[in-house]
Design an enzyme around this catalytic site. Structure first.
Site, PDB file in Angstrom:
ATOM      1  N   SER A 134       0.954  -1.104   0.001  1.00 28.90           N
ATOM      2  CA  SER A 134       0.039   0.071  -0.169  1.00 28.90           C
ATOM      3  C   SER A 134       0.761   1.199  -0.028  1.00 28.90           C
ATOM      4  O   SER A 134       1.926   1.448  -0.943  1.00 28.90           O
ATOM      5  CB  SER A 134      -1.023   0.020   1.273  1.00 28.90           C
ATOM      6  OG  SER A 134      -1.925   1.223   1.250  1.00 28.90           O
ATOM      7  N   TYR A 148      -4.907   7.952  -6.559  1.00 28.52           N
ATOM      8  CA  TYR A 148      -3.767   6.874  -6.010  1.00 28.52           C
ATOM      9  C   TYR A 148      -4.282   6.711  -4.570  1.00 28.52           C
ATOM     10  O   TYR A 148      -4.511   5.486  -4.150  1.00 28.52           O
ATOM     11  CB  TYR A 148      -2.463   7.524  -5.649  1.00 28.52           C
ATOM     12  CG  TYR A 148      -1.526   6.803  -5.155  1.00 28.52           C
ATOM     13  CD1 TYR A 148      -0.848   5.923  -6.255  1.00 28.52           C
ATOM     14  CD2 TYR A 148      -0.737   6.972  -3.914  1.00 28.52           C
ATOM     15  CE1 TYR A 148       0.108   5.189  -5.583  1.00 28.52           C
ATOM     16  CE2 TYR A 148       0.151   6.352  -3.671  1.00 28.52           C
ATOM     17  CZ  TYR A 148       0.692   5.202  -4.171  1.00 28.52           C
ATOM     18  OH  TYR A 148       1.582   4.479  -3.874  1.00 28.52           O
ATOM     19  N   LYS A 152      -5.639   3.098  -2.950  1.00 31.28           N
ATOM     20  CA  LYS A 152      -4.669   2.603  -1.802  1.00 31.28           C
ATOM     21  C   LYS A 152      -5.809   2.448  -0.501  1.00 31.28           C
ATOM     22  O   LYS A 152      -5.403   1.461   0.393  1.00 31.28           O
ATOM     23  CB  LYS A 152      -3.488   3.421  -1.500  1.00 31.28           C
ATOM     24  CG  LYS A 152      -2.263   3.396  -2.500  1.00 31.28           C
ATOM     25  CD  LYS A 152      -1.761   2.056  -2.680  1.00 31.28           C
ATOM     26  CE  LYS A 152      -0.594   1.891  -3.706  1.00 31.28           C
ATOM     27  NZ  LYS A 152      -0.220   0.600  -3.955  1.00 31.28           N
TER      28      LYS A 152
END
Length: 287
Positions: A134, A148, A152
């Site tokens: 992660s 993003y 994650k």
């Protein structure tokens, strides 16, 4: 004891450092990349200890095939590391939907694809360890990282559920949350223009990322060593921060969240029909 590993995104960065460390310690490896020719030096050095596989993690059939190659080549799969990913920088307003989808397809669905392909084999074995790369961006929400961070944070929730489901089957799950490491991650990502109104938020982050490139505190070889260490633990952590910047950012974020929850606690409790008479317990955990 020698293990069989599969690592995605081995052509560069942390994935490359991890692949080299795995092989140097005598483990066997299915090393994947979009362009496996970039890994030919590993095959030259380590021969039958490594298999090079072309893999686009957004393709579920290709993901399933890579797990089958691990079984066919080495008879089992002990550790899966979902490492492949990228992260562009732009404001949410200025990020196109296709750019959003591209990041979520790779960073989230890529993890889902490989995980779903690996779990049946590990369940049959009664053992295995799934390590999800992660980011500190999966714990906090940096401006400019909307796509993003969305991916994650999805990886974090998916993996926490996974750990509860497969733990009783003998399968371990660890979410690794790196900060900034001295790799080409920034160079391989794109800083897209954002409109002037975001100069004090997205612009500041973009300037910081540009200035930091090549001087990041994180050492990828040391990160690889730590990942190898946790793969040997009988009881590995569910989450593991990597790097001093990640530790500091997570502590600050967690403290702020706890403070906010306490501040608004009475308002939160006011939505029940009546005050709870017994402490809350989750249904899947025995008292």
């Amino acid at each position: 004891m020698s293990k069989v590993w599969l690592v995605t995104g081995c052509s560069r960065g942390l994935g490359r450092s991890l692949a080299e460390a795995i092989l140097a310690q005598g483990h066997r490896l299915v090393a994947t990349a979009r362009t496996p020719s970039q890994l030919e030096d590993l095959a030259e050095r380590y021969g039958d200890q490594v298999r090079l596989v072309a893999l686009d993690v957004t393709d579920f059939e290709a993901a399933t095939r890579s797990i089958e190659i691990a079984r066919e080549s080495f008879g089992r799969l002990d550790v899966l590391v979902n490492n492949a990913g990228f992260g562009d920088i732009s404001s949410i307003e200025d990020t196109g939907l296709e750019e959003f989808r591209a990041q979520i397809d790779t960073n989230l669905f890529g993890v889902i694809h490989l995980t779903k392909a690996a779990v049946p084999l590990m369940r049959e074995q009664g053992s295995g360890h799934i390590i999800q790369l992660s980011s500190i961006g999966g714990r906090i929400g940096p401006p400019g990282r909307g796509a993003y961070a969305a991916a994650k944070w999805g990886v974090e929730g998916f993996s926490e559920v996974l750990a509860k489901e497969v733990g009783p089957l003998g399968i371990k799950v660890t979410i690794v949350e790196p900060g900034a490491f001295r790799t080409d991650f920034v160079a391989s990502s794109t800083i897209r223009p954002s409109r002037p109104e975001y100069a004090s938020t997205v612009g500041v982050l973009a300037d910081h990322v540009r200035s930091l490139h090549g001087t990041q505190a994180g050492n990828p070889a040391r990160a690889a060593s730590v990942i190898l260490q946790i793969a040997d633990l009988a009881e590995p952590p569910l989450r593991l921060l990597l790097g001093s910047d990640a530790v500091q950012a997570a502590e600050k974020s967690d403290q702020a969240r706890i403070g906010s929850d306490r501040k608004w606690r009475e308002l939160s409790l006011s939505t029940d029909f009546q005050a709870p008479s017994t402490p809350y317990t989750v249904p899947w955990e025995r008292p």
